[in-house]
Motif scaffolding. Structure first.
Motif, PDB file in Angstrom:
ATOM      1  N   UNK A 126       3.792   7.058  -3.404  1.00 24.35           N
ATOM      2  CA  UNK A 126       2.832   5.969  -3.579  1.00 24.35           C
ATOM      3  C   UNK A 126       1.381   6.462  -3.622  1.00 24.35           C
ATOM      4  N   UNK A 127       1.193   7.761  -3.360  1.00 23.96           N
ATOM      5  CA  UNK A 127      -0.163   8.313  -3.345  1.00 23.96           C
ATOM      6  C   UNK A 127      -0.952   7.906  -2.112  1.00 23.96           C
ATOM      7  N   UNK A 128      -0.245   7.613  -1.032  1.00 26.42           N
ATOM      8  CA  UNK A 128      -0.893   7.158   0.198  1.00 26.42           C
ATOM      9  C   UNK A 128      -0.995   8.313   1.181  1.00 26.42           C
ATOM     10  N   UNK A 129      -2.200   8.538   1.672  1.00 31.84           N
ATOM     11  CA  UNK A 129      -2.443   9.513   2.726  1.00 31.84           C
ATOM     12  C   UNK A 129      -2.857   8.742   3.969  1.00 31.84           C
ATOM     13  N   UNK A 130      -2.138   8.928   5.047  1.00 31.02           N
ATOM     14  CA  UNK A 130      -2.476   8.244   6.285  1.00 31.02           C
ATOM     15  C   UNK A 130      -3.701   8.877   6.927  1.00 31.02           C
TER      16      UNK A 130
END
Length: 151
Positions: free
Chosen positions: A10-14
Motif C-alpha cells: 500500500x506504500x504505507x510507512x508507519x
C-alpha cells in the motif's frame, strides 16, 4: 499475506510509536485487548492543527484522522511486536476539534476507519464514536483512541 507486506504494497510507512506527552502510558494490555491511548494528529512536519468548520475542511480533517490511525497502528505494533497478532480492530473513539455548527465528524473520522479496513481487511471493521469537541490538546484537529483484540 502478512500485514507488514500489505503495508509495503500500500506504500504505507508507519511512524515511530509516539511517546506519551504526560503522565500516562501509550497503551495498556488487559488479556487479549490492547487499549491505545488517544493519538493526536501529527505528520512528518509536526502537529496537524486546525478547527473543522473554521479553518479546516473535511478532506484535511480526514487526512489528519488518517495520521492518527497510523500512530494507533504503530502503538499496537509496539505493544505486541507484530501486526499479524491483531485479531480485530474492536473500537475507535474519535474526537474532532470543531465549531458548534460543524456536523461532519463521521466523515472526518472515516480517514482513520478507512485506513483500518485498508490495512487489516475485514479485521479492521470496528465499532466507533465520532464526536465534536471545542478544543483538543496543542490545538490539534483530531484525536483518536482505539481498542484492538490481539492473539
Amino acid at each position: 499475506m502478512s500485514i507488514e507486506t500489505r503495508l509495503t504494497d500500500l506504500g504505507i510507512t508507519l511512524p515511530d510509536a509516539p511517546a506519551p506527552a504526560a503522565n500516562y502510558v501509550p497503551f495498556a494490555r488487559s488479556g487479549n485487548l490492547v487499549f491505545v491511548s488517544g493519538q493526536i494528529s501529527q505528520g512528518e512536519n509536526g502537529l496537524i492543527k486546525g478547527r473543522l468548520g473554521e479553518n479546516m475542511d473535511v478532506a484535511a480533517g480526514a487526512a489528519a484522522a488518517r495520521r492518527c490511525g497510523l500512530s494507533l497502528i504503530a502503538q499496537v505494533k509496539a505493544a505486541v511486536g507484530s501486526l499479524d497478532k491483531v485479531a480485530r480492530v474492536v473500537k475507535l473513539s474519535g474526537f474532532v476539534n470543531s465549531t458548534g455548527d460543524f456536523t461532519d465528524q463521521p466523515e472526518v473520522i472515516n480517514g482513520c476507519s478507512d485506513l483500518m479496513v485498508e490495512v487489516f481487511g475485514d479485521k479492521g471493521r470496528h465499532a466507533r464514536a465520532a464526536v465534536s469537541v471545542p478544543a483538543l490538546p496543542r490545538g490539534v484537529a483530531v484525536e483518536i483512541e482505539a481498542i484492538f483484540e490481539v492473539e
